[in-house]
Motif scaffolding. Sequence first.
Motif, short mmCIF file in Angstrom:
data_model
loop_
_atom_site.label_atom_id
_atom_site.label_comp_id
_atom_site.label_asym_id
_atom_site.label_seq_id
_atom_site.Cartn_x
_atom_site.Cartn_y
_atom_site.Cartn_z
N SER A 42 0.89 -1.21 -0.05
CA SER A 42 -0.08 -0.07 0.01
C SER A 42 0.86 1.12 -0.04
CB SER A 42 -0.96 -0.17 1.07
OG SER A 42 -0.06 0.03 2.67
N CYS A 43 0.31 2.33 -0.26
CA CYS A 43 0.99 3.63 -0.15
C CYS A 43 0.07 4.68 0.45
CB CYS A 43 1.37 4.09 -1.68
SG CYS A 43 0.43 4.55 -2.73
N ASN A 44 1.07 5.95 0.87
CA ASN A 44 -0.02 6.95 1.00
C ASN A 44 -0.26 7.97 -0.31
OD1 ASN A 44 0.65 6.71 3.90
ND2 ASN A 44 2.55 7.65 3.37
N LYS A 96 -7.29 18.44 0.80
CA LYS A 96 -6.56 17.19 0.40
C LYS A 96 -6.88 16.03 1.56
CE LYS A 96 -2.83 19.93 -1.74
NZ LYS A 96 -1.67 20.59 -1.54
N ILE A 97 -7.50 15.10 1.16
CA ILE A 97 -7.77 14.13 2.41
C ILE A 97 -6.72 12.94 2.28
CG2 ILE A 97 -9.75 12.53 3.01
CD1 ILE A 97 -10.49 15.41 3.32
N PRO A 98 -5.85 12.80 3.22
CA PRO A 98 -4.86 11.59 3.30
C PRO A 98 -5.66 10.44 3.45
CG PRO A 98 -4.93 12.65 5.22
CD PRO A 98 -5.89 13.68 4.49
N ILE A 99 -5.39 9.21 2.48
CA ILE A 99 -5.91 8.11 2.42
C ILE A 99 -4.66 7.04 2.24
CG2 ILE A 99 -8.46 8.66 1.68
CD1 ILE A 99 -7.45 7.58 -0.95
N LEU A 100 -5.09 5.79 2.72
CA LEU A 100 -4.32 4.46 2.38
C LEU A 100 -4.65 3.92 0.92
CD1 LEU A 100 -1.86 3.07 3.49
CD2 LEU A 100 -3.29 1.53 4.66
N PRO A 163 -10.84 6.47 -5.23
CA PRO A 163 -10.06 6.35 -6.24
C PRO A 163 -8.57 6.60 -5.76
CG PRO A 163 -11.15 8.44 -6.71
CD PRO A 163 -11.71 7.49 -5.56
N CYS A 164 -7.50 6.02 -5.97
CA CYS A 164 -6.10 6.35 -5.65
C CYS A 164 -5.10 5.74 -6.71
CB CYS A 164 -6.13 6.04 -4.24
SG CYS A 164 -6.04 4.25 -3.61
N THR A 165 -4.07 6.24 -6.66
CA THR A 165 -2.93 5.49 -7.18
C THR A 165 -1.46 5.66 -6.59
OG1 THR A 165 -2.70 7.68 -8.77
CG2 THR A 165 -3.74 5.77 -9.52
N CYS A 166 -0.66 4.90 -6.84
CA CYS A 166 0.76 4.73 -6.04
C CYS A 166 1.78 5.00 -7.08
CB CYS A 166 1.08 3.53 -5.59
SG CYS A 166 -0.20 3.12 -4.13
N PHE A 167 1.88 4.34 -8.39
CA PHE A 167 2.90 4.30 -9.15
C PHE A 167 4.30 4.71 -8.54
CE2 PHE A 167 -0.62 6.55 -11.80
CZ PHE A 167 -0.74 5.14 -12.56
N ASN A 168 4.61 3.45 -7.75
CA ASN A 168 5.63 3.51 -6.90
C ASN A 168 6.17 4.67 -6.18
OD1 ASN A 168 6.17 0.82 -7.74
ND2 ASN A 168 7.37 1.24 -9.85
N GLY A 169 5.45 5.47 -6.01
CA GLY A 169 5.68 6.90 -5.33
C GLY A 169 6.53 7.77 -5.94
N THR A 170 6.70 7.67 -7.41
CA THR A 170 7.56 8.43 -8.17
C THR A 170 6.78 9.19 -9.27
OG1 THR A 170 8.24 6.72 -9.49
CG2 THR A 170 9.38 7.15 -7.46
#
Length: 422
Positions: A42-44, A96-100, A163-170
């Motif tokens: 998972s990611c922030n 901006k709402i922080p989610i996991l 909805p969310c995305t991580c894309f490796n955090g980059t």
Amino acid sequence: MPNRRLPISLLLFSSFYFFYFLDNVGLVTSKSTIEPCSNSDSCNALVGYTLYTDLKVSEVVALFQIDPISLLTANSIDISYPDVENHILPSQLFLKIPILCSCVDGIRKSTSTRYKTRPSDTLSSIADSVYGGLVSADQLKEANSISDPSVLDVGQNLVVPLPCTCFNGTDNFLPAIYMSYVVQPVDTLAGIAGRYLTTITDLMTVNALGSSAIKAGDILAVPLSACASNFPSFASDYGLSVPNGSYAITASHCVQCSCGPGTRNLYCMPASLAVSCSSMQCKNSNLMLGNITWKESSAGCNVTSCSYGGYVNGTIVTSLSTSLQPRCPGPQQFPPLIAPPTSASKGSLFSPAPAPSLSGGGALAGGPRSSLMPSSSSGIGLPPTNSPGGSSLSSNSCVINPLSSLPIMIILSLFLKLMLPF
């Protein structure tokens, strides 16, 4: 009796509006960028949310089941403000709402949000009004196995897939956090890119867009510049990343990490929220977490710092490092804090909060104080550089018109049968 033919002008006129209907009603739906995944990591992440009415901070927190501190720090709101959790935030304020962001059924999404239904609620009102289009009525129906959407029990707890995305955090090999943003009627891709210091090309690549055209209701993944940590994988705050111009509180509310204006270096120091914390002094040194000393020499500047290394088994890990740098560091820059908003300015209506300015100043070392106690175009496109192996897909995120699911040739043949001589 001779066959009657429709006037050619009427045929052409009807044909034009037929295909206009197909193009504008049957086939055009809101889209959302989807990131395929195949593991359990998972990611922030963030979702951009516009308040549909006046809400207390605590009400927004309850709506998304998040920690109030994380909500305030993600938006650089001063958490030392008296009774801040009961502060009323104005309608149309963008947050901006922080989610996991997790991997669920092969795609990235957040499923930790729950909503308790109220009288007169419908799936459409919950999706479009309460959650501002971040979820669709169809998604709520599927996530909660609802057979008859016209019947909702008052007090029913619904899973709200966000909805969310991580894309490796980059993003282009640089640290980034992705925010899911619902396109508003006045938005353009250039305007969104300008607010968040990115480019139209980057947004098109991340969201697999064939052109710069966007429609109200589309959900875009917007990369935000961030400061990333390098904590070990066994640390409870492994993977911590903080968007530029904001804060994060970690280590059981003992450590505050910030990402100052125009920097990508995460700076951590003791949080003023701390009540009972493990030692934050670096071993074999009199330096505390966040302390930096330096001494100029003919070869450069000898810098010694006490840095944060993660939260492991209830212990705050610190590390002492010494390095020779070309020049000595200046005063630590902190993101500027704002008071809890009392009104949404005209420019903020249907508009994201502006990205932090690279030229903005900051406070000197010591940081903000706090007295708040913690409460417990569709198709396959290219992913962003250094993104996961899966492609970024664009898919429908709202109720699809049944007409769009019929083969076009069948519709065309029926149309021609009616319009041609009989």
